[in-house]
Design an enzyme around this catalytic site. Structure first.
Site, PDB file in Angstrom:
ATOM      1  N   LYS A 125       0.833  -1.209   0.000  1.00  0.00           N
ATOM      2  CA  LYS A 125       0.000   0.000   0.000  1.00  0.00           C
ATOM      3  C   LYS A 125       0.867   1.258   0.000  1.00  0.00           C
ATOM      4  CE  LYS A 125      -2.032   1.641   3.693  1.00  0.00           C
ATOM      5  NZ  LYS A 125      -2.912   1.808   4.869  1.00  0.00           N
TER       6      LYS A 125
ATOM      7  N   ASP B 251      -6.531   1.165   0.740  1.00  0.00           N
ATOM      8  CA  ASP B 251      -6.607   1.262   2.199  1.00  0.00           C
ATOM      9  C   ASP B 251      -8.023   0.883   2.627  1.00  0.00           C
ATOM     10  OD1 ASP B 251      -8.159   3.415   1.431  1.00  0.00           O
ATOM     11  OD2 ASP B 251      -7.139   4.871   2.716  1.00  0.00           O
TER      12      ASP B 251
END
Length: 212
Positions: free
Chosen positions: A120, A138
């Site tokens: 991420k 996320d």
């Protein structure tokens, strides 16, 4: 959800916010990397308050190293998990200095080799600092993608792959930020603000709320 709906969703998000970006404050790729490392389980507002004090003192890998771990912890102690984050940031700074000439690398493999940097975080850096059409999934993007039907998946990697496959090319560069902001302020976790949502009629969510 069909391709036309997806196109219309992102066209509306683009019309409302033509130039979206992260809410983290940064001016160099390293400042963004440090801010993202500090942002796990913390708010962007909280991170910005800490970096506003840290960056005038140290905003390069070598400057962080020179600052020392104790002073680094003191500057970021208002952020959750600051001890672990300080250790990871310090280790990352040493690697950047020793292996990358103090520059933030521009490949996923090299980024993910840095302490505290996962998929991420790497995607955020590649997208926001270097303009690559990556999508960092996320909690906000995972929720919005599944709830709206834009890209349903059981885990973040599946959602990321579907988003990359289904989002029209013209919107890929900024999709990451539009989806995060939409999840943060409109399609919120407990009670989405459907009544004030600009894509409500295009969304597949069956339990829409009437009030915004």
């Amino acid at each position: 959800m069909n391709a036309q709906k997806r196109h219309d969703i992102f066209a509306r998000l683009q019309a409302e916010n033509p130039h979206p970006t992260t809410e983290l404050n940064w001016s160099t790729p390293f400042e963004l990397l440090a801010a993202v490392l500090l942002s796990a389980q913390a708010t962007d507002v909280g991170v910005n308050k800490a970096t506003a004090k840290l960056y005038p003192v140290a905003n390069t890998p070598q400057a962080i190293i020179d600052l020392g771990i104790d002073e680094l912890k003191r500057h970021i102690q208002t952020i959750g998990l600051f001890n672990t984050k300080a250790e990871n940031l310090m280790k990352t700074c040493h690697l950047l200095v020793n292996q990358h000439g103090s520059e933030v690398p521009q490949t996923r493999k090299e980024l993910e080799a840095l302490p505290g940097v996962g998929r991420k975080t790497a995607n955020v850096i590649l997208n926001t600092a270097f303009g690559q059409p990556t999508i960092a999934v996320d909690t906000h993007i995972f929720r919005v993608s599944n709830r709206t039907g834009i890209a349903k998946g059981k885990d973040v990697v599946e959602v990321e792959q579907k988003l990359l496959r289904h989002i029209p090319k013209a919107f890929k560069q900024d999709a990451h930020h539009w989806l995060i902001l939409h999840g943060r302020y409109t399609c919120i976790a407990r009670k989405p603000r459907c009544g004030s949502c600009i894509i409500e009629d295009l969304c597949d969510y069956k339990e829409k709320t009437e009030l915004g």
